[in-house]
Motif scaffolding. Structure first.
Motif, PDB file in Angstrom:
ATOM      1  N   SER A   1       0.810  -1.227   0.000  1.00  0.00           N
ATOM      2  CA  SER A   1       0.000   0.000   0.000  1.00  0.00           C
ATOM      3  C   SER A   1       0.837   1.268   0.000  1.00  0.00           C
ATOM      4  O   SER A   1       0.474   2.273   0.601  1.00  0.00           O
ATOM      5  CB  SER A   1      -0.937  -0.012   1.224  1.00  0.00           C
ATOM      6  OG  SER A   1      -1.835  -1.089   1.144  1.00  0.00           O
ATOM      7  N   GLY A  23      -2.085  -7.438  -2.579  1.00  0.00           N
ATOM      8  CA  GLY A  23      -2.975  -6.566  -3.336  1.00  0.00           C
ATOM      9  C   GLY A  23      -3.877  -7.335  -4.267  1.00  0.00           C
ATOM     10  O   GLY A  23      -4.022  -8.557  -4.170  1.00  0.00           O
ATOM     11  N   THR A  27       2.331   3.854   5.202  1.00  0.00           N
ATOM     12  CA  THR A  27       1.218   3.063   4.672  1.00  0.00           C
ATOM     13  C   THR A  27      -0.145   3.355   5.284  1.00  0.00           C
ATOM     14  O   THR A  27      -1.155   2.890   4.743  1.00  0.00           O
ATOM     15  CB  THR A  27       1.518   1.557   4.830  1.00  0.00           C
ATOM     16  OG1 THR A  27       1.698   1.242   6.219  1.00  0.00           O
ATOM     17  CG2 THR A  27       2.765   1.170   4.056  1.00  0.00           C
ATOM     18  N   THR A  76      -3.429   4.914   5.480  1.00  0.00           N
ATOM     19  CA  THR A  76      -4.061   5.375   4.247  1.00  0.00           C
ATOM     20  C   THR A  76      -5.351   6.141   4.520  1.00  0.00           C
ATOM     21  O   THR A  76      -6.212   5.659   5.272  1.00  0.00           O
ATOM     22  CB  THR A  76      -4.380   4.160   3.349  1.00  0.00           C
ATOM     23  OG1 THR A  76      -3.169   3.442   3.083  1.00  0.00           O
ATOM     24  CG2 THR A  76      -5.024   4.590   2.047  1.00  0.00           C
ATOM     25  N   HIS A 106      -4.190  -0.676   8.878  1.00  0.00           N
ATOM     26  CA  HIS A 106      -3.643  -1.992   8.551  1.00  0.00           C
ATOM     27  C   HIS A 106      -3.401  -2.938   9.718  1.00  0.00           C
ATOM     28  O   HIS A 106      -3.527  -4.147   9.550  1.00  0.00           O
ATOM     29  CB  HIS A 106      -2.332  -1.874   7.760  1.00  0.00           C
ATOM     30  CG  HIS A 106      -2.495  -1.254   6.415  1.00  0.00           C
ATOM     31  ND1 HIS A 106      -3.046  -1.920   5.346  1.00  0.00           N
ATOM     32  CD2 HIS A 106      -2.211  -0.009   5.968  1.00  0.00           C
ATOM     33  CE1 HIS A 106      -3.075  -1.133   4.297  1.00  0.00           C
ATOM     34  NE2 HIS A 106      -2.584   0.054   4.644  1.00  0.00           N
ATOM     35  N   PHE A 149      -4.463   2.736  -1.817  1.00  0.00           N
ATOM     36  CA  PHE A 149      -5.456   1.680  -1.655  1.00  0.00           C
ATOM     37  C   PHE A 149      -5.956   1.253  -3.026  1.00  0.00           C
ATOM     38  O   PHE A 149      -5.740   1.935  -4.031  1.00  0.00           O
ATOM     39  CB  PHE A 149      -6.619   2.137  -0.768  1.00  0.00           C
ATOM     40  CG  PHE A 149      -7.378   3.331  -1.293  1.00  0.00           C
ATOM     41  CD1 PHE A 149      -8.449   3.176  -2.168  1.00  0.00           C
ATOM     42  CD2 PHE A 149      -7.017   4.626  -0.916  1.00  0.00           C
ATOM     43  CE1 PHE A 149      -9.144   4.272  -2.652  1.00  0.00           C
ATOM     44  CE2 PHE A 149      -7.706   5.732  -1.389  1.00  0.00           C
ATOM     45  CZ  PHE A 149      -8.771   5.558  -2.272  1.00  0.00           C
TER      46      PHE A 149
END
Length: 578
Positions: free
Chosen positions: A113, A161, A388, A390, A541, A565
Motif C-alpha cells: 500500500s 494486493g 502506509t 491510508t 492496517h 489503496f
C-alpha cells in the motif's frame, strides 16, 4: 530421481550423496515419519521425546510463546532428532505470530500500500532475523494470493494486493529480505485464494478461473516466484474446477478435489507445466476444506500420492502414521512417490546446510534473542506505518482535527472475537486513548451495554444506553467522534463483518450527523460495506502501537498520509464513496 543439483536446491555432489545415503539408512517407519510436520502443543522434554523419537517427524511448528521458551524448545528438539528438523514459523507480519514478543512490522496488504517496494523487503528481513534467532529455518510465507474478491476476508490483509503485478513485486522483495537470514520460504496458497469469498479453514473453497485467465494471473505469479528461487509451496484446500478439467477432460463435478488431493494440479500443472522442482506441502490438514473431501484414512496417503511431499499437522499421530503406512503398503503411495518426497524433504534440509552444521550449532545461543522486538525493528515498523496508513476518503473535509478546536473526543472501539491465536482484540482501545491524549485531546471512552453489565452495573440495556448516548446534548458534550475498529477472526468463520454489540447499538455511527467523525480500521479494509455513512475513513492496517500512533499523527495533521489503496475498499457497493 529428483534433480537436487537444479533450482531451488542447487546441491553439490556431496550434499546430494548425503540426501540419498540418509534415506537409505532410514527404516520404513522413519521414512514415513519424515513426511509429517508436527504442530508442537507442549514445551516439555517428554512431549518432544515422543514427537521426535517416537513419531520421527521431518519437521515441526510450535504454538506461540515467549522467545526464550521457543528457542530452548527448538534446541532440545534438534538435539534429539536422528535427521535434523525443518523448523517452521508463520512470520507473515514480521516476527509477530512466531513468538509472543516478536515485532509486528506490517501486514502483506500494508506492504503493498505504498509505491516503496522496499517495505516488503524490510518485513521479510525482520521476519528472517527474528525467526532465525529462535532456530527456525522455514517460513510459511510469503502469501502470493491475489485479493480479487473484496468479500474474501481470509486474505484481505494477507495479500499484497489485487493485481498480479503488485503481488509478484512485493513477494519477491519479501523473499529476498527473508533469505538474508538463511531461511527458506513456502509461498502459499496454491492454486490461489482470492476468488471465492469463503475460508478454507471451515469449507472447501474454489478458484473458478478458466485455464487462460488463471495462467495470466495466478499462474504468472507462481511462474515468476518459482524462477526467482522460492524453495517450497504450500497447497491450499482450494479446488480449481476449470483447471482440473483442462488437464483431465471428462472429469465430473463430483470428482473435483481440493488441490491437496488433486494430482492434475500438483503434477500436471505445478510440476510439469510450471516446472517447480522444490518441496510441496499441504496446508493444515485439520482444515475442513480438506477433511470434508474424503475420510481421513484415505486423505492422508492420498495427499502424498497426489504430489505433496509433506503433510502438515497430525490430527491423531498414531492414526495418521498408521494411515500413511497403510497407504504405502497398499500401493496408494508408490515406492517412487515416497522416494521423490523424501529426496525433496532431505534436499531442502541440505539446502539449509543442516547436514553439515554441527548439531549444537543448529540453534543460536540465548544472546541471539536480543534482536527480537528490538528498537531497530520497532523503528522499521514505525517507518512502514508512517508510509502506509491510508486516507481512503474525507468527503466532508473533517481532517485535520485540531485539539484546540475539537478537544473533547468520544472514542469508540469496535472489535470482533479473538481469532484462533487467542490474541485479545480489545487492547487497541487503551493504546488509542493514550495516543490521543498525548497530542492534547480529552478522551471519553464509550462502553456498550454488555461491557457495563460485565463491570457489575445493573439495569443497563441497549435501549437505555442509546437514550443516554443519542440525544440533543451529544454535540454539546463532544467535539468529534473517533472510531477504532479491530475486527479479526479469520479461520473460524466463512466471512467477517462488523458485529455490533446489540441491536441499534449506540456505537454504530449515527453520530456522523452531529459531530465530525473519523473511522480508523486497524485490520479489515472492507468496513465501508457496514459503515458507508462515515465521511472520513482511514485504513491503518494493523492493531500495533506504531500504526495507531501514525494514525493519530495524521488525524491531527502532523504527518501527511502516504498510503495507497485499491478499489476493494469500496466493496462494489453504491454509497460507500459518498
Amino acid at each position: 530421481m529428483v534433480d537436487l543439483s537444479a533450482q531451488p536446491f542447487n546441491l553439490d555432489e556431496q550434499a546430494s550423496t548425503w540426501v540419498r545415503d540418509t534415506i537409505d539408512s532410514l527404516t520404513l517407519e522413519e521414512k514415513i515419519g519424515q513426511l509429517f510436520i508436527n504442530l508442537n502443543t507442549s514445551f516439555t522434554p517428554e512431549y518432544l521425546d515422543r514427537v521426535v523419537g517416537e513419531y520421527k517427524v521431518g519437521g515441526i511448528r510450535y504454538m506461540g510463546a515467549g522467545s526464550s521458551t521457543v528457542q530452548e524448545h527448538i534446541r532440545y528438539a534438534q538435539s534429539q532428532a536422528k535427521v535434523p528438523l525443518l523448523v517452521a514459523s508463520n512470520p507473515e507480519m514480521g516476527g509477530f505470530g512466531s513468538i509472543d514478543d516478536g515485532t509486528l512490522v506490517a501486514t502483506h496488504l500494508s506492504a503493498g500500500s505504498n509505491p516503496d517496494k522496499s517495505i516488503a523487503r524490510d518485513m521479510g528481513r525482520v521476519a528472517g532475523r527474528e525467526t532465525a534467532a529462535l532456530g527456525c529455518n522455514w517460513a510459511f510465507a510469503p502469501i502470493v494470493d491475489i485479493h480479487y474478491n473484496w468479500r474474501n476476508t481470509v486474505i484481505s490483509t494477507r495479500s499484497f494486493g489485487n493485481t498480479p503485478d503488485v503481488v509478484i513485486e512485493r513477494a519477491k522483495e519479501y523473499f529476498d529480505g527473508l533469505s538474508e537470514s538463511n531461511s527458506v520460504a513456502a509461498m502459499k496458497h496454491f492454486p490461489g485464494d482470492g476468488i471465492d469469498e469463503r475460508d478454507q479453514h471451515v469449507v472447501t473453497t474454489y478458484n473458478t478461473l478458466g485455464y487462460e485467465e488463471w495462467t495470466d494471473t495466478f499462474g504468472r505469479v507462481y511462474r515468476e516466484l518459482i524462477q526467482h528461487g522460492v524453495q517450497s509451496i504450500m497447497i491450499g484446500h482450494i479446488g480449481a474446477p476449470e483447471l482440473s478439467k483442462h488437464f483431465r477432460p471428462g472429469m465430473t463435478d463430483a470428482e473435483i478435489m481440493p488441490a491437496t488431493l488433486a494430482p492434475e494440479l500438483l503434477q500436471d500443472l505445478l510440476r510439469d507445466e510450471l516446472g517447480f522442482n522444490g518441496l510441496i506441502l499441504t496446508d493444515a490438514s485439520m482444515m475442513v476444506g480438506m477433511t470434508q473431501a474424503m475420510p481421513r484414512r484415505d486423505a492422508v496417503p492420498a495427499s502424498i500420492a497426489a504430489g505433496c511431499d509433506m503433510f502438515l499437522f497430525f490430527r491423531d499421530p498414531e492414526e495418521d502414521l498408521r494411515y500413511m503406512l497403510d497407504g504405502y503398503r497398499s500401493g496408494v503411495i508408490t515406492e517412487q512417490r515416497l522416494q521423490e518426497a523424501l529426496e525433496r524433504i532431505l534436499g531442502l534440509k541440505a539446502t539449509l546446510g543442516l547436514h553439515s552444521t554441527p548439531r549444537e550449532q543448529l540453534v543460536p545461543g540465548p544472546e541471539a534473542l536480543s534482536v527480537i522486538g528490538s528498537p531497530e525493528h520497532h523503528a522499521i515498523a514505525a517507518d512502514i506505518a508512517d508510509k502506509t496508513v491510508t486516507l481512503v476518503k474525507d468527503t466532508q473535509g473533517n481532517l485535520p482535527l485540531d485539539p484546540a478546536t475539537h478537544r473533547r473526543i468520544r472514542l469508540y472501539g469496535v472489535s470482533g472475537q479473538a481469532d484462533f491465536t487467542g490474541v485479545d482484540p480489545s487492547g487497541f482501545i487503551d493504546m488509542a486513548k493514550e495516543e490521543l491524549e498525548a497530542v492534547g485531546f480529552e478522551v471519553h471512552v464509550f462502553k456498550n451495554a454488555l461491557q457495563r453489565a460485565a463491570e457489575g452495573e445493573e439495569h443497563v440495556y441497549f435501549h437505555t444506553v442509546m437514550s443516554e448516548e443519542a440525544n440533543e446534548h451529544y454535540s454539546e458534550e463532544y467535539d468529534a467522534a473517533i472510531v477504532f475498529a479491530n475486527v479479526a477472526g479469520f479461520a473460524q468463520e466463512a466471512s467477517i463483518r462488523i458485529r455490533w454489540s446489540t441491536p441499534m447499538a449506540a456505537e454504530i455511527p449515527w453520530y456522523v450527523t452531529e459531530v465530525p467523525t473519523v473511522f480508523v480500521s486497524l485490520f479489515q479494509p472492507n468496513h465501508l460495506i457496514d459503515v458507508p455513512m462515515v465521511k472520513t475513513m482511514i485504513h491503518a492496517h494493523a492493531p500495533s502501537r506504531e500504526a495507531i500512533h501514525a494514525s493519530v499523527q495524521k488525524i491531527i495533521g502532523a504527518s501527511a498520509f502516504q498510503g495507497t489503496f485499491n478499489d476493494n475498499v469500496w466493496c462494489d457497493t453504491w454509497g460507500t464513496r459518498l
